[in-house]
Design a protein around this motif. Sequence first.
Motif, short mmCIF file in Angstrom:
data_model
loop_
_atom_site.label_atom_id
_atom_site.label_comp_id
_atom_site.label_asym_id
_atom_site.label_seq_id
_atom_site.Cartn_x
_atom_site.Cartn_y
_atom_site.Cartn_z
N ARG A 121 14.07 90.10 51.12
CA ARG A 121 12.82 90.17 51.89
C ARG A 121 12.93 91.11 53.09
O ARG A 121 12.08 91.96 53.32
N SER A 122 14.00 90.96 53.86
CA SER A 122 14.18 91.82 55.04
C SER A 122 15.12 93.01 54.77
O SER A 122 15.29 93.86 55.63
N ASN A 123 15.70 93.04 53.57
CA ASN A 123 16.66 94.08 53.19
C ASN A 123 17.78 94.20 54.22
O ASN A 123 18.16 95.28 54.65
N THR A 124 18.30 93.03 54.60
CA THR A 124 19.39 92.97 55.58
C THR A 124 20.51 92.09 55.06
O THR A 124 20.34 91.30 54.15
N CYS A 125 21.62 92.23 55.74
CA CYS A 125 22.82 91.49 55.39
C CYS A 125 23.27 90.68 56.60
O CYS A 125 23.29 91.20 57.71
N GLN A 126 23.63 89.44 56.37
CA GLN A 126 24.11 88.57 57.46
C GLN A 126 25.63 88.50 57.50
O GLN A 126 26.19 87.58 58.07
N GLY A 127 26.28 89.43 56.91
CA GLY A 127 27.74 89.48 56.84
C GLY A 127 28.10 90.67 55.96
O GLY A 127 27.54 91.75 56.10
N VAL A 128 28.98 90.45 55.02
CA VAL A 128 29.37 91.50 54.08
C VAL A 128 28.55 91.33 52.80
O VAL A 128 28.55 90.24 52.21
N CYS A 129 27.85 92.37 52.40
CA CYS A 129 27.10 92.28 51.14
C CYS A 129 27.04 93.61 50.39
O CYS A 129 26.38 93.71 49.36
N GLY A 130 27.74 94.63 50.86
CA GLY A 130 27.68 95.94 50.23
C GLY A 130 28.26 96.01 48.84
O GLY A 130 27.81 96.81 48.02
N HIS A 131 29.24 95.15 48.53
CA HIS A 131 29.78 95.12 47.16
C HIS A 131 28.71 94.59 46.22
O HIS A 131 28.51 95.12 45.12
N TYR A 132 28.02 93.53 46.66
CA TYR A 132 26.95 92.95 45.84
C TYR A 132 25.82 93.95 45.62
O TYR A 132 25.38 94.14 44.49
N THR A 133 25.35 94.59 46.70
CA THR A 133 24.22 95.50 46.53
C THR A 133 24.59 96.71 45.66
O THR A 133 23.76 97.18 44.89
N GLN A 134 25.84 97.19 45.73
CA GLN A 134 26.25 98.25 44.82
C GLN A 134 26.25 97.75 43.38
O GLN A 134 25.82 98.44 42.47
N LEU A 135 26.72 96.56 43.18
CA LEU A 135 26.78 95.94 41.86
C LEU A 135 25.40 95.87 41.20
O LEU A 135 25.26 96.07 40.00
N ILE A 136 24.37 95.58 41.99
CA ILE A 136 23.02 95.39 41.43
C ILE A 136 22.10 96.57 41.67
O ILE A 136 20.91 96.51 41.34
#
Length: 160
Positions: A109-124
């Motif tokens: 919804r906000s296109n933000t990360c509350q910690g580490v999420c770059g591996h996940y976003t690359q994955l998807i």
Amino acid sequence: MALRRNFVGLCCIFVAVAASPDPDAVLDHEMLAAHNEIRARIAVPPLRWSDRMATRAQEWAIHLLRERDFYHRPNPTFGENLFEITGSRAGPDQVVGVWASEAREYSYRSNTCQGVCGHYTQLIWSDTHEVGCAVARDAGREVWVCNYDPPGNWVGERPY
């Protein structure tokens, strides 16, 4: 009769050797399946396996293992996810699962990360079409690398 028995024996040996699965092919298949399982959960198109990306990933995994270091390739032209484990062995489901677990840190919804999420976003990342992965191992450590083409994680863009 002895010739026939030897021929049959040789045929059985050949079939047994030919039927043994190639460990690299099994890894390729399992890594691709693990990626696509996560992508299917959010209706993102599946990835295709890239031998070119896998070769690049293998080179970097070997480099990191030899250097006893762990960092992303400088000045990357492709997306990259890294995983490291010491004192144990990991499998494709565990590696991809660790990256996918970052989903809880990401807010679409906000296109933000509350910690580490770059591996996940690359994955998807929906505009990514190919992946290639590899692992380098020694007696006490494993380094896993996946490369993605085209890369994702563009600032300000949503992954899907």
